[in-house]
Design an enzyme around this catalytic site. Structure first.
Site, PDB file in Angstrom:
ATOM      1  CD  GLU A  74     -27.311  10.284   1.420  1.00 23.49           C
ATOM      2  OE1 GLU A  74     -27.801   9.850   0.560  1.00 23.49           O
ATOM      3  OE2 GLU A  74     -26.333  10.500   1.425  1.00 23.49           O
ATOM      4  CG  HIS A 111     -19.104  17.001  -0.284  1.00 23.03           C
ATOM      5  ND1 HIS A 111     -18.854  16.713  -1.663  1.00 23.03           N
ATOM      6  CD2 HIS A 111     -18.982  15.913   0.186  1.00 23.03           C
ATOM      7  CE1 HIS A 111     -18.834  15.277  -1.680  1.00 23.03           C
ATOM      8  NE2 HIS A 111     -18.978  14.774  -0.334  1.00 23.03           N
TER       9      HIS A 111
END
Lengths: 320, 322
Positions: free
Chosen positions: B54, B123
């Site tokens: 990321e 998540h």
């Protein structure tokens, strides 16, 4: 044109190094006197900056970091506007918002300067992707240190640049110091160039205190990036002879190591070589140094006379 | 009017904006794998898979945005933004200002969050307030497919970095999406239901909880106004404050942790600017100061539900009547 570089007079390289040294010494003196904020100086690393920047074309883009004075001055930045920036004045290149740590000069192609160690590595692939997708000829040159090479962003950046064939010349100025920690204590290997090779990126290490050697190596590296549209990593092996930032008593530095590097001062080496070859008289060499100091004195006067930004600047340029 | 899921509405907005502007490109984890229609139409240069990293995805987007492209990145789940914080907060959010306005960063970061899939706290973490608190960034979280499309189109056209949250619980809920060019300006809330007695302010899936609560309240003779913020920064203070000034009662509802959440800012604004109009204490409903559990009932219990919203609003109204 982005291909063949014009012949560069080594005396110009010496003059640029003198200007950088005079600039940094003025900051050191000013910070001691309390008139200029302390900065992260590049004293001792002048050849690494000047050799690389002089190998570049006008349309190449440079990403640099907190130790940026050499890159900016070699690229032609006005020392008066740089010092104004360091001193937080409105005539600084960033209107006094940056200070010394994140000076960008877009008109010179010095873009997205970040002081977060390793951020320049995270940003470089995107800058290069945009060059490629917008069919711009300039390559991207990313200056970072051995400290940044220990950040995850170094490894992620090299992996992506190799994977996407991005035209990036990575330049690691291995100055042996990661803030207050010696490179030996922080890196599993001696050379950053050896890490690059494991990503399939061509790499080499050059004596970063020999300006002619750096210029030759960087010219070759930049030509490879242009021709291949692939990344290349050049490691300039050099030494930060002053502290991480001013003031810094450097009590943590091994005096013998520092002395050995001071004996290889990049400016003295270049000067002595030119004089010995008969390409520079002693008088002319002294004059180069004097003129640099005079120019910086003028720049300092300009910066000191520049007004501080108006209070409205506090919230200007936050949003586009 | 076509009926699309929120996920399809996102795809439609991407396709339209990529047609509209050749500088728009999208990359991220599995973007090309999942959006084959975009790959077919725009090619692999503009629709890219990336390494599962990321930080470099976001850094590449910031660098590209600073050098003339308009990237959209998909970082999948909001907690993964932690890996991209330096690039989004320190670079995208600050380098325009620090450079004296030399650069702008037109980029959109997509990330999913919220209850619905039982994926647990790594998540599902509604961390949108972090980005509201970071200067230089805009923050959007739509509650309907139509808004998702129109807000994403605006976000892509915006010259600032926008963090665009997708509520997992709403991703596959269908809704009417108007055809054609339709952009909603960032910073414009929607009054989903007009009312006079109490203002319910929310965003994301809890907007629907508020609407359900408003229906319940109507049965009790209480008229609730429901405001969907849509964008958290810029925040449509005018719409919120005008409503609260009129109703005198405010309940702010969100799935994110109550502590220092967006609701805290809205409550403070109401206290500072509508104090004289308030007829009951401003009340916030939000998640607890706890990570989200994967277990379905615990995940649901994290989210303010219609019943508790209605009960809270009713108690505020009863307090005034007493």
């Amino acid at each position: 044109m982005t291909s063949a570089q014009p012949q560069i007079d080594p005396r110009d390289l010496l003059a640029q190094m003198h200007l950088i040294r005079a600039y940094e010494e003025a900051i050191v003196a000013g910070s001691t006197a309390g008139t200029v904020p302390g900065t992260c100086t590049s004293v001792g690393q002048e050849a690494a900056a000047v050799g690389v920047v002089n190998a570049l074309a006008a349309d190449d883009l440079i990403l640099t970091n907190h130790r940026s004075a050499g890159h900016l001055l070699a690229r032609g930045a006005d020392p008066g506007r740089l010092l104004a920036e360091v001193m937080g004045r409105s005539d600084g290149y960033c209107g006094g918002r940056s200070g010394s740590l994140h000076i960008s000069v877009r008109e010179l192609g010095v873009v997205l300067t970040s002081t977060i160690v390793g951020a320049e590595l995270a940003l470089a692939p995107g800058v290069a992707l945009a060059q490629t997708m917008r069919n711009q000829p300039g390559i991207v040159v990313c200056f970072f240190g051995d400290g940044a090479a220990c950040e995850g962003s170094f490894h992620e950046s090299l992996n992506l640049a190799a994977l996407w064939n991005l035209p990036i010349l990575y330049v690691c100025e291995n100055n042996q110091w990661q803030a207050f920690v010696h490179r030996r204590e922080a890196m599993s290997r001696e050379h950053v160039s050896s890490w690059a090779q494991s990503y399939g990126i061509a790499a080499s290490t050059v004596d970063g205190n020999d300006v002619s050697a750096v210029l030759a190596a960087a010219t070759n590296a930049a030509a490879q990036v242009r021709a291949s549209q692939r990344p290349y990593l050049l490691e300039t092996w050099t030494y930060r002879t002053r502290g991480h930032f001013e003031p810094d008593d450097q009590a943590y530095v091994d005096p013998a190591e520092r002395a050995a590097w001071l004996a290889r001062d990049p400016i003295a080496m270049c000067r002595d070589r030119l004089v010995a070859a008969g390409n520079l008289s002693e008088l002319a060499a002294t004059d180069l140094a004097t003129r640099s100091r005079d120019r910086i004195a003028e720049a300092l006067a300009f910066a000191a006379a520049s007004p501080y930004p108006a209070p409205e600047a506090l919230t200007q340029h936050v949003y586009a | 009017m076509p009926v699309l899921t929120l996920n399809d509405a996102i795809g439609a907005a991407l396709a339209e904006e990529m047609r509209h502007d050749p500088r728009v490109l999208i990359f991220g984890e599995g973007v090309a794998t999942k959006r084959q229609d975009l790959v077919r139409e725009f090619g692999g240069r503009r629709v890219r898979n990336t390494p599962l990293a990321e930080g470099i995805i976001a850094g590449t987007a910031v660098g590209a945005a600073g050098n003339g492209l308009r990237p959209v990145i998909d970082l999948l789940f909001a907690p993964f933004l932690c890996y991209a914080m330096d690039e989004l907060v320190n670079s995208a959010g600050k380098l325009r200002f620090l450079s004296g306005g030399q650069f702008s960063f037109p980029l959109v970061t997509l990330a999913m969050t919220g209850a619905g899939w039982g994926v647990g706290a790594q998540h599902n973490h509604n961390l949108e307030a972090w980005f509201v608190h970071s200067p230089g960034l805009k923050v959007v979280m739509p509650s309907t497919p139509a808004d998702a499309k129109a807000l994403l189109k605006s976000a892509i056209r915006d010259d600032n970095p926008v963090v665009f949250f997708l509520d997992i619980g709403l991703l596959y809920t269908p809704g009417d999406v108007p055809d054609g060019e339709h952009c909603i300006p960032l910073g414009q809330a929607a009054v989903r239901r007009a009312g006079d007695d109490v203002t319910l302010v929310s965003y994301g899936k809890t907007v629907h909880g508020c609407l359900e609560a408003a229906e319940t309240l109507a049965g009790q003779g209480i008229s609730a106004e429901v405001i969907d913020l849509r964008s958290l920064k810029p925040l449509d203070e005018a719409t919120i404050l005008a409503s609260v000034t009129r109703t005198g009662r405010l309940v702010v509802v969100h799935e994110a942790n109550r502590l220092c959440g967006v609701g805290a800012e809205i409550a403070a604004q109401a206290a500072e600017k509508c104090f004289a109009s308030l007829r009951a204490p401003v009340t916030r409903l939000g998640g607890p100061d706890a990570p989200v559990a994967a277990s379905y009932p615990l995940e649901q219990a994290f989210v303010p539900q219609a019943a508790s919203i209605a009960a809270t609003a009713a108690s505020l109204c009863a307090r005034q009547a007493a």
